[in-house]
Design a protein around this motif. Structure first.
Motif, mmCIF file in Angstrom:
data_model
loop_
_atom_site.group_PDB
_atom_site.id
_atom_site.type_symbol
_atom_site.label_atom_id
_atom_site.label_comp_id
_atom_site.label_asym_id
_atom_site.label_seq_id
_atom_site.Cartn_x
_atom_site.Cartn_y
_atom_site.Cartn_z
ATOM 1 N N GLU A 169 25.011 20.033 32.797
ATOM 2 C CA GLU A 169 25.657 20.325 31.518
ATOM 3 C C GLU A 169 25.627 21.810 31.188
ATOM 4 O O GLU A 169 26.574 22.345 30.611
ATOM 5 C CB GLU A 169 24.999 19.527 30.382
ATOM 6 N N THR A 183 34.542 12.807 31.167
ATOM 7 C CA THR A 183 33.875 14.103 31.251
ATOM 8 C C THR A 183 33.796 14.600 32.692
ATOM 9 O O THR A 183 33.948 15.797 32.958
ATOM 10 C CB THR A 183 32.462 14.006 30.655
ATOM 11 N N THR A 187 29.742 15.861 25.213
ATOM 12 C CA THR A 187 28.362 16.194 25.552
ATOM 13 C C THR A 187 27.629 14.907 25.920
ATOM 14 O O THR A 187 28.035 13.815 25.528
ATOM 15 C CB THR A 187 27.643 16.859 24.376
ATOM 16 N N GLU A 238 22.790 15.890 32.248
ATOM 17 C CA GLU A 238 22.329 16.742 31.157
ATOM 18 C C GLU A 238 21.373 17.807 31.660
ATOM 19 O O GLU A 238 21.451 18.982 31.242
ATOM 20 C CB GLU A 238 21.647 15.871 30.101
#
Length: 557
Positions: free
Chosen positions: A549, A510, A519, A545
């Motif tokens: 994100e 990622t 995710t 996150e």
């Protein structure tokens, strides 16, 4: 000297030294969150065939305003960090490439360095992400070798979380644990004291790290300290490890200033390591630097050539990277990869303790050198495969049996973990002509026909082979393990070893140069609730996150 006295002395000396440096040397890259980035790509990139070629373009990127959320008036500084670009491995056909060969890697610098970027809320440079170093940062529960073997092969086959058309194969090498108490050490601390090392997360952290290591040394151990800036200086030579106060006070007296003549320091460090060489002992140079060399030999290729001259002298190398803003990961990785060494990035006192104290036996004591892995895929069952990471560790297939080819070194109780995506097939593919007699081809000679028949071979998915040398030997030893189709377990039955490796790989994909993105919730599903230690990964997932994100345009350039 008693252990408590050593610890008190180390703390006092480190505080005195750190205070003096912060007042006398001034700042440097103290405001990483306010950096603008203009990063020039490096001279060499690795294609999927494992060859090196000049990069054809200069890559530049700038961090966005979200990096300045700590201070509206944050100081803007130029980021000159350097990382090599490697294209992600592609799928290869078993019919055309039945063998996959690569050097082992126990380095963890990429994981810790990227953790630093996340904690400082900087833009993540995808070139800083090496998937295998994310995977290998964590400890897994593998079986140890039996008998005289120094390495054991562990495998697991399950479903691939990011590719529903593929299976995932985990290969885990476990090195033998040895009693290091009776092994004498001859260690040279090679310390960069140039002006770029003045920041509090550089030289002060270096001296604290080495002081912690010195606490664990004894009367028969020998310590030398070499520093380099505009020139190299021998600060301490062949001192007994029992004289901790002398070692600690020498470290505490170091200060930063001047240019960076790293090659001169490397030569002097190896000369001292040879002078005090202990036969059968642990002979090692430990280099601590930000990698920003600017005097004498300084290019990646020059440093590689220099360190290749040194590696056959029986002296191993550990490279410890420090700092940010001007960090030269490409140069430090080249030194470690080509100098019988390992490479870690130190971003805190806690990480220094992990590398140099908690995991000292693995970092400092090599049990298997020039370790190489070769996987032979059975075309009856495998159509395509892809190795996750190790892009800069790929070897030519013929290098596997060539004992003159340098490869990775594995320390006591260390582990090496690799993942393969595997596309299954129902039909046997045609094989190419290979100089090596292959196990799964028509002219089967390995193993001997009388020991195994075609029906048995059809039940096999692949064979993992490992070559390594004993620390003081020049001839390699071969071990191998066949993986059968029947070893497959479903996603629901996947072990914690594979779950943790999957989570680390997915996080690296990622953040790095991969088309596969996930995710944080998807990654967390594999990392949470494990009895294996995934705490650092979960912390990084939480930071990403919260701060990245929903700001992907800000965090990924």
């Amino acid at each position: 000297m008693k252990e408590n006295t050593k610890k008190i002395t180390a703390m006092v000396l480190s505080l005195i030294m750190a205070t003096g440096m912060m007042t006398g040397c001034g700042g440097g890259n103290k405001n990483a969150s306010g950096m603008k980035k203009s990063e020039k790509s490096n001279d060499f990139i690795m294609d999927n065939g494992g060859t090196v070629r000049p990069d054809e373009e200069t890559k530049t990127s700038e961090n966005n305003d979200f990096e300045n959320h700590y201070s509206e008036n944050a100081e803007i500084e130029i980021n000159t960090e350097e990382y090599n670009y490697y294209a992600e491995n592609s799928f290869l056909s078993v019919a055309e490439h039945p063998l996959s060969t690569f050097s082992t890697d126990v380095d963890t610098a990429s994981f810790t360095n990227v953790r630093r970027m996340l904690e400082n809320r900087q833009a993540i440079d995808p070139n800083a992400v090496r998937a295998e170093e994310f995977i290998n940062y964590f400890n897994y529960e593998y079986n140890y070798p039996d008998g005289d073997d120094k390495i054991a092969i562990n495998t697991e086959l399950s479903d691939c979380p990011w590719n529903s058309d593929a299976k995932l194969m985990q290969i885990g090498l476990q090195a033998k644990d040895i009693d290091v108490q009776d092994i004498d050490s001859n260690i040279v601390f090679l310390i960069d004291v140039s002006g770029s090392m003045a920041d509090e997360n550089k030289l002060p952290l270096v001296t604290q790290a080495f002081a912690m290591l010195a606490e664990n040394l004894g009367e028969n151990d020998r310590i030398s300290i070499v520093t380099y800036a505009g020139r190299d200086t021998i600060e301490l030579e062949g001192e007994s490890g029992a004289n901790y106060e002398t070692i600690a006070s020498t470290l505490a007296g170091l200060s930063a200033g001047g240019s960076t003549a790293g090659a001169a320091g490397i030569n002097t460090a190896y000369e001292l390591a040879e002078k005090y060489f202990i036969k059968g002992g642990n002979n090692r140079v430990i280099l601590a630097t930000d990698g920003d060399l600017n005097v004498g030999l300084s290019s990646e290729e020059e440093l590689k050539a220099l360190i290749e001259e040194k590696r056959d002298k029986g002296v191993f190398l550990s490279v410890l990277g420090f700092g940010m803003g001007n960090y030269k990961d490409n140069k430090l990785e080249a030194l470690a990869d080509n100098g019988n060494g390992n490479y870690a990035y130190i971003d805190s006192v806690e990480e220094a303790e992990r590398v140099l104290v908690t995991e000292m036996s693995g970092t400092m004591f090599t049990v298997a050198k020039d370790a190489k892995i070769q996987v032979e895929f059975n075309p009856a069952n495998v159509a395509y495969y892809r190795l996750v990471g190790y892009e800069n560790r790929l070897l030519e297939d013929q290098d596997f049996e060539d004992d003159t080819k340098d490869a990775g070194d594995v320390g006591a109780a260390q582990q090496v973990t690799a993942l393969y995506e595997i596309i299954m097939t129902d039909a046997k593919a045609e094989s190419d002509d290979s100089k090596r007699t292959l196990k799964y081809q028509d002219d089967v000679e390995y193993p001997a026909p009388e020991k195994i028949n075609e029906t048995d071979l059809d039940k096999e998915l692949l064979t993992v082979s490992v070559r390594y040398k004993e620390k003081d030997e020049d001839e390699s030893k071969l071990i191998d393990k066949a993986v059968k189709l029947a070893s497959y377990v479903s996603k629901e039955e996947m072990s914690e070893n594979m779950k943790l490796a999957c989570a680390a790989a997915m996080f690296a994909k990622t953040l790095g140069n991969s088309e596969d993105k996930f995710t944080m919730a998807e990654i967390r599903d594999y990392a949470k609730g494990l009895h294996l230690d995934a705490e650092e990964l979960l912390k990084m997932i939480a930071i990403y996150e919260e701060d990245y994100e929903n700001n992907t345009s800000n965090s990924q350039q």
